[in-house]
Structures are given as structure tokens and as C-alpha cells.
Design an enzyme around this catalytic site. Sequence first.
Site, mmCIF file in Angstrom:
data_model
loop_
_atom_site.group_PDB
_atom_site.id
_atom_site.type_symbol
_atom_site.label_atom_id
_atom_site.label_comp_id
_atom_site.label_asym_id
_atom_site.label_seq_id
_atom_site.Cartn_x
_atom_site.Cartn_y
_atom_site.Cartn_z
ATOM 1 N N ASP A 9 124.144 -56.982 24.144
ATOM 2 C CA ASP A 9 122.688 -57.057 24.180
ATOM 3 C C ASP A 9 122.211 -58.206 23.287
ATOM 4 O O ASP A 9 122.067 -59.337 23.730
ATOM 5 C CB ASP A 9 122.117 -55.708 23.749
ATOM 6 C CG ASP A 9 120.614 -55.597 23.951
ATOM 7 O OD1 ASP A 9 119.909 -56.625 23.920
ATOM 8 O OD2 ASP A 9 120.120 -54.467 24.122
ATOM 9 N N ASP A 59 133.560 -53.710 26.067
ATOM 10 C CA ASP A 59 132.327 -52.962 25.807
ATOM 11 C C ASP A 59 131.555 -52.853 27.118
ATOM 12 O O ASP A 59 131.838 -53.584 28.073
ATOM 13 C CB ASP A 59 131.480 -53.661 24.736
ATOM 14 C CG ASP A 59 130.552 -52.701 23.996
ATOM 15 O OD1 ASP A 59 130.508 -51.499 24.351
ATOM 16 O OD2 ASP A 59 129.862 -53.147 23.061
ATOM 17 N N ASP A 60 130.601 -51.936 27.154
ATOM 18 C CA ASP A 60 129.798 -51.782 28.358
ATOM 19 C C ASP A 60 128.775 -52.898 28.495
ATOM 20 O O ASP A 60 128.491 -53.366 29.591
ATOM 21 C CB ASP A 60 129.109 -50.414 28.386
ATOM 22 C CG ASP A 60 128.226 -50.136 27.172
ATOM 23 O OD1 ASP A 60 128.269 -50.900 26.178
ATOM 24 O OD2 ASP A 60 127.492 -49.117 27.199
#
Length: 165
Positions: free
Chosen positions: A102, A98-99
Site C-alpha cells: 500500500d 504479501d497480499d
Amino acid sequence: MSTPEKSFPVSWEQFHRDARALAWRLAGQRSEWKAIVCITRGGLVPAAIIARELGTRMIETVCIASYHEYDTQGELQVLKDIAPALREDDGDGILIVDDLTDTGKTAALVRAMLPKAHFATVYAKPKGRPLVDTFITEVSQDTWIFFPWDLGLSFQAPIAKGSAG
């Protein structure tokens, strides 16, 4: 969109460098990955870069909607699940990409699907960090990352003409 405490704009060049650095770290983890499972949409770009760098041809997606109003995270929705063949062995030998992690909510959901998989993100925030095995850069929880695919080029007036930023 509410303004974040801090912003971290990332250019295409910087993102490419960071994704390649992630691939470099992952190359030392295992000689070969069975497949990459990228979390869409943010994981698509780093997964393509990492797949190229590591020579991985099998790329799968898990499609999860979490940011419904762009800047607010809502209820998680699995729009497309992972292929059953890749879920065998609880994901052993699978690389999840994933980028960003969070809050960790999306990461926890995908981890539950593939508990033995290796989870890698380009960027990590403190709340999601414990769910990630490998990452490149940690940013504070109150920082909003502006990815290059979210930005466009526009004219900026010179500072002398009254432009503050």
C-alpha cells in the site's frame, strides 16, 4: 471506518486466481526458492497458494503490525522477526510474499531485513509499487481492497425494496 474513495471487493475465487497467476510469473524467475517469507497476516494466504504451486516447503513468517484500527496505518511494530538462518546472504534466493503493498512502509522494513530477496505481492498501489519486484494487479492509491477473509455473506434486500447496494 471511513469510506474509501473506491472499493475493490475480491472474492475467494478471484484471489485464488490472482495468487496462482503470481506463482506462474514467479516460476519463470528462478528454478527454486530457498524459502518463502510471508508478511503476516495478509501474506499467509497467497504464500500458501504460491508454496503449493512452486513446490516450496520452507515457509517463514515475519509478523508486522501496521493497521492498528483496521483502516488507519500507524507505527510499524515487528512482532516476530525472520529466522537468522534465512537472513544470511541478505536473503538471496528468498521469496517475500504479501497480499498487498500500500504505502510501502511495511515493504521497506522487510526489504531492509532481506535486501537481496525477491519481493512479490498480489496487488500493488502506486506508493508501494517501487519496492515490489513482481505483482499481478495495480490499483489506485485511493482504492480500499476488501479481501475475502475480511468479508462475510449477508442478506441483501432487493433493489425494489429500497436497497441501494
